[in-house]
Scaffold this motif. Sequence first.
Motif, PDB file in Angstrom:
ATOM      1  N   UNK A 122       0.828  -1.203   0.000  1.00  0.00           N
ATOM      2  CA  UNK A 122       0.000   0.000   0.000  1.00  0.00           C
ATOM      3  C   UNK A 122       0.864   1.256   0.000  1.00  0.00           C
ATOM      4  N   UNK A 123       1.927   1.273   0.808  1.00  0.00           N
ATOM      5  CA  UNK A 123       2.828   2.427   0.916  1.00  0.00           C
ATOM      6  C   UNK A 123       3.538   2.680  -0.410  1.00  0.00           C
ATOM      7  N   UNK A 124       4.036   1.597  -1.037  1.00  0.00           N
ATOM      8  CA  UNK A 124       4.739   1.718  -2.320  1.00  0.00           C
ATOM      9  C   UNK A 124       3.800   2.262  -3.397  1.00  0.00           C
ATOM     10  N   UNK A 125       2.586   1.685  -3.477  1.00  0.00           N
ATOM     11  CA  UNK A 125       1.602   2.117  -4.478  1.00  0.00           C
ATOM     12  C   UNK A 125       1.232   3.578  -4.283  1.00  0.00           C
ATOM     13  N   UNK A 126       0.970   3.949  -3.019  1.00  0.00           N
ATOM     14  CA  UNK A 126       0.611   5.336  -2.709  1.00  0.00           C
ATOM     15  C   UNK A 126       1.792   6.271  -2.954  1.00  0.00           C
ATOM     16  N   UNK A 127       3.008   5.795  -2.649  1.00  0.00           N
ATOM     17  CA  UNK A 127       4.214   6.606  -2.826  1.00  0.00           C
ATOM     18  C   UNK A 127       4.463   6.974  -4.272  1.00  0.00           C
ATOM     19  N   UNK A 128       4.186   6.042  -5.186  1.00  0.00           N
ATOM     20  CA  UNK A 128       4.342   6.317  -6.618  1.00  0.00           C
ATOM     21  C   UNK A 128       3.378   7.421  -7.050  1.00  0.00           C
ATOM     22  N   UNK A 129       2.121   7.315  -6.573  1.00  0.00           N
ATOM     23  CA  UNK A 129       1.130   8.349  -6.886  1.00  0.00           C
ATOM     24  C   UNK A 129       1.517   9.699  -6.321  1.00  0.00           C
ATOM     25  N   UNK A 130       2.061   9.709  -5.084  1.00  0.00           N
ATOM     26  CA  UNK A 130       2.460  10.961  -4.435  1.00  0.00           C
ATOM     27  C   UNK A 130       3.624  11.625  -5.169  1.00  0.00           C
ATOM     28  N   UNK A 131       4.623  10.835  -5.581  1.00  0.00           N
ATOM     29  CA  UNK A 131       5.782  11.390  -6.292  1.00  0.00           C
ATOM     30  C   UNK A 131       5.359  11.992  -7.630  1.00  0.00           C
ATOM     31  N   UNK A 132       4.424  11.352  -8.323  1.00  0.00           N
ATOM     32  CA  UNK A 132       3.920  11.889  -9.582  1.00  0.00           C
ATOM     33  C   UNK A 132       3.102  13.161  -9.348  1.00  0.00           C
ATOM     34  N   UNK A 133       2.385  13.177  -8.236  1.00  0.00           N
ATOM     35  CA  UNK A 133       1.579  14.351  -7.872  1.00  0.00           C
ATOM     36  C   UNK A 133       2.481  15.569  -7.657  1.00  0.00           C
ATOM     37  N   UNK A 134       3.564  15.379  -6.896  1.00  0.00           N
ATOM     38  CA  UNK A 134       4.533  16.466  -6.630  1.00  0.00           C
ATOM     39  C   UNK A 134       5.215  16.894  -7.931  1.00  0.00           C
ATOM     40  N   UNK A 135       5.601  15.904  -8.740  1.00  0.00           N
ATOM     41  CA  UNK A 135       6.302  16.195 -10.002  1.00  0.00           C
ATOM     42  C   UNK A 135       5.447  17.023 -10.950  1.00  0.00           C
ATOM     43  N   UNK A 136       4.143  16.765 -10.968  1.00  0.00           N
ATOM     44  CA  UNK A 136       3.254  17.483 -11.878  1.00  0.00           C
ATOM     45  C   UNK A 136       3.160  18.959 -11.513  1.00  0.00           C
ATOM     46  N   UNK A 137       3.179  19.274 -10.213  1.00  0.00           N
ATOM     47  CA  UNK A 137       3.190  20.671  -9.777  1.00  0.00           C
ATOM     48  C   UNK A 137       4.392  21.409 -10.365  1.00  0.00           C
ATOM     49  N   UNK A 138       5.545  20.738 -10.338  1.00  0.00           N
ATOM     50  CA  UNK A 138       6.772  21.337 -10.878  1.00  0.00           C
ATOM     51  C   UNK A 138       6.660  21.507 -12.389  1.00  0.00           C
ATOM     52  N   UNK A 139       6.102  20.496 -13.058  1.00  0.00           N
ATOM     53  CA  UNK A 139       5.979  20.552 -14.523  1.00  0.00           C
ATOM     54  C   UNK A 139       5.052  21.671 -14.991  1.00  0.00           C
ATOM     55  N   UNK A 140       4.018  21.957 -14.201  1.00  0.00           N
ATOM     56  CA  UNK A 140       3.130  23.081 -14.531  1.00  0.00           C
ATOM     57  C   UNK A 140       3.929  24.379 -14.530  1.00  0.00           C
ATOM     58  N   UNK A 141       4.890  24.489 -13.598  1.00  0.00           N
ATOM     59  CA  UNK A 141       5.720  25.687 -13.485  1.00  0.00           C
ATOM     60  C   UNK A 141       6.675  25.825 -14.675  1.00  0.00           C
ATOM     61  N   UNK A 142       7.286  24.715 -15.089  1.00  0.00           N
ATOM     62  CA  UNK A 142       8.316  24.770 -16.147  1.00  0.00           C
ATOM     63  C   UNK A 142       7.748  24.503 -17.536  1.00  0.00           C
ATOM     64  N   UNK A 143       6.435  24.355 -17.625  1.00  0.00           N
ATOM     65  CA  UNK A 143       5.779  24.023 -18.889  1.00  0.00           C
ATOM     66  C   UNK A 143       6.111  25.014 -20.011  1.00  0.00           C
ATOM     67  N   UNK A 144       6.189  26.299 -19.670  1.00  0.00           N
ATOM     68  CA  UNK A 144       6.396  27.343 -20.685  1.00  0.00           C
ATOM     69  C   UNK A 144       7.858  27.733 -20.887  1.00  0.00           C
ATOM     70  N   UNK A 145       8.776  26.950 -20.351  1.00  0.00           N
ATOM     71  CA  UNK A 145      10.189  27.302 -20.491  1.00  0.00           C
ATOM     72  C   UNK A 145      10.632  27.347 -21.955  1.00  0.00           C
ATOM     73  N   UNK A 146      11.531  28.271 -22.252  1.00  0.00           N
ATOM     74  CA  UNK A 146      12.072  28.384 -23.608  1.00  0.00           C
ATOM     75  C   UNK A 146      13.415  27.660 -23.729  1.00  0.00           C
ATOM     76  N   UNK A 147      13.851  27.051 -22.620  1.00  0.00           N
ATOM     77  CA  UNK A 147      15.137  26.352 -22.619  1.00  0.00           C
ATOM     78  C   UNK A 147      14.986  24.920 -22.091  1.00  0.00           C
TER      79      UNK A 147
END
Length: 346
Positions: free
Chosen positions: A3-28
């Motif tokens: 359960x922890x491993x399964x939930x952990x994968x979802x949590x890491x992707x959740x955090x990563x997506x927040x970052x990707x929203x920020x860098x989505x418009x990067x020109x570099x």
Amino acid sequence: MISIITAGIGLSRFIATFVCVKINDTKKPNMVFNILIIFCMITTIISCLFYQYGFAIYFSIVYLLLQVFLEILSSFHFPYVSKSLPDNQIIQTHSKRISIFKILNAAGVALASFICTTFYNKSFLIICALCTIIFLITIMIVTNIKNINIKSKKNEESYLQKFNIKKYSYNFKIWSIVRIIGKFSTASLVVILSLKALESNVNILALKTSKTLLWIFSSIGFFLSGYFIKKKKIVDGDIFLKLLIVIMLPLTLINKYVPLIIIVLYGILEPFNSISHLEILKQDKDGIDLAQKDLIISLFGYFSKFLSGIILVNIKFNIAVTIIIILLSVSVIIEYKLYRRLKKQR
């Protein structure tokens, strides 16, 4: 632990997506890819040292960071593709990338299994060394990636404005509900069915074979998804396969081999589910960047996956299956109605 491993994968992707929203418009993107790979390489080396010297808590923290960096690296590919290619090539190119990723991932798992069984105590050290070498090679390849020439916008959105759900279309909001329900229902499905198969004393080889077929059919499906997009059958296939899983799930209570069939069926569903998601977003002509819509909706999906790993894996199989059947049925009905609505709006 599962359960922890399964939930952990979802949590890491959740955090990563927040970052990707920020860098989505990067020109570099070149610089972004290089920084992420360097962070992956550093955290791999540090996690290896902590593991070797028995610092379990520090190892867990650094390993979670590594997962987050890897998820950011993976999630950032689609924004790059969506901005660097013509609209008619975006989804097909993305599906081919996932297909190659699935094949390489399967090869990596096989290699890791061989190393673990052959070298045992030194296996993690060897795997980390190989990963570091691969990261170094990748950095040399990434330096050839061209930066994107994005025209500056007069009213460019702030980071927080991207999360303002009110500005998104009605169709987007409905599709968000479908993805939330669908992800919650299917995110832990393979884990739950595998545990049921083991509980029913199903042959381990048969279970491993079904999971191997899952990867094979999933890889082939992503590779062939371009054909179904051209024939405009990708969303139809997603609806049909989810409905088929709903019909077959009650049979898991009667026959111990049905879970294996559904596991294989899930492998066929994966490409249809992933690519139909992008196809629905593409058909919703609201003027918002496709990659941004994908990232925002993925936040809901990953949080739903996190909840699925905590809830569904820790309750009785009969109750979990009942919840999945109800929610998946609801998502199929809403998806069918939304798809018909979008077809009329063309």
